[in-house]
Motif scaffolding. Sequence first.
Motif, PDB file in Angstrom:
ATOM      1  N   PRO A  65      -4.397  -6.103   2.627  1.00 16.93           N
ATOM      2  CA  PRO A  65      -3.619  -5.321   3.590  1.00 16.93           C
ATOM      3  C   PRO A  65      -3.371  -3.907   3.049  1.00 16.93           C
ATOM      4  O   PRO A  65      -3.245  -3.704   1.852  1.00 16.93           O
ATOM      5  CB  PRO A  65      -2.321  -6.086   3.742  1.00 16.93           C
ATOM      6  N   ALA A  66      -3.314  -2.957   3.956  1.00 19.67           N
ATOM      7  CA  ALA A  66      -3.112  -1.569   3.565  1.00 19.67           C
ATOM      8  C   ALA A  66      -1.735  -1.381   2.931  1.00 19.67           C
ATOM      9  O   ALA A  66      -0.735  -1.872   3.446  1.00 19.67           O
ATOM     10  CB  ALA A  66      -3.257  -0.664   4.773  1.00 19.67           C
ATOM     11  N   GLN A  67      -1.710  -0.682   1.820  1.00 25.08           N
ATOM     12  CA  GLN A  67      -0.462  -0.398   1.134  1.00 25.08           C
ATOM     13  C   GLN A  67       0.052   0.964   1.587  1.00 25.08           C
ATOM     14  O   GLN A  67      -0.734   1.876   1.818  1.00 25.08           O
ATOM     15  CB  GLN A  67      -0.682  -0.374  -0.389  1.00 25.08           C
TER      16      GLN A  67
ATOM     17  N   ALA B 146       1.375   4.713   1.450  1.00 26.59           N
ATOM     18  CA  ALA B 146       1.009   5.761   0.505  1.00 26.59           C
ATOM     19  C   ALA B 146       2.155   6.079  -0.452  1.00 26.59           C
ATOM     20  O   ALA B 146       1.932   6.406  -1.611  1.00 26.59           O
ATOM     21  CB  ALA B 146       0.601   7.009   1.267  1.00 26.59           C
ATOM     22  N   THR B 147       3.363   6.005   0.018  1.00 26.18           N
ATOM     23  CA  THR B 147       4.523   6.296  -0.826  1.00 26.18           C
ATOM     24  C   THR B 147       5.512   5.143  -0.718  1.00 26.18           C
ATOM     25  O   THR B 147       5.532   4.422   0.278  1.00 26.18           O
ATOM     26  CB  THR B 147       5.232   7.589  -0.377  1.00 26.18           C
ATOM     27  N   PRO B 148       6.334   4.971  -1.726  1.00 21.43           N
ATOM     28  CA  PRO B 148       7.348   3.916  -1.624  1.00 21.43           C
ATOM     29  C   PRO B 148       8.388   4.284  -0.568  1.00 21.43           C
ATOM     30  O   PRO B 148       8.579   5.464  -0.262  1.00 21.43           O
ATOM     31  CB  PRO B 148       7.972   3.881  -3.024  1.00 21.43           C
ATOM     32  N   PRO B 149       9.061   3.313   0.004  1.00 22.12           N
ATOM     33  CA  PRO B 149      10.066   3.609   1.018  1.00 22.12           C
ATOM     34  C   PRO B 149      11.246   4.379   0.430  1.00 22.12           C
ATOM     35  O   PRO B 149      11.605   4.201  -0.729  1.00 22.12           O
ATOM     36  CB  PRO B 149      10.507   2.233   1.521  1.00 22.12           C
TER      37      PRO B 149
END
Length: 70
Positions: A38-40, A42-45
């Motif tokens: 699954p796509a991760q 790009a930046t953390p929340p």
Amino acid sequence: MAGHYVIAGKKIPNHLLSIGFISAYALGGAYMALKPKPAQPATPPIQASSDDEEAFIKEFLAKAEADEKK
């Protein structure tokens, strides 16, 4: 001569059973390794305590990215 098992009324040699199990194990492993991930993001929340803080962080990141592109 090697032994055999009787499966569904047929004699199945041990070496064919072992080849079948090893092949199934290898195919299962290859499937798990090659299955699409699954796509991760790009930046953390952003975990801000308020909406103002979140807006400030987003604005700061946008300015930093714009400066980096220059």
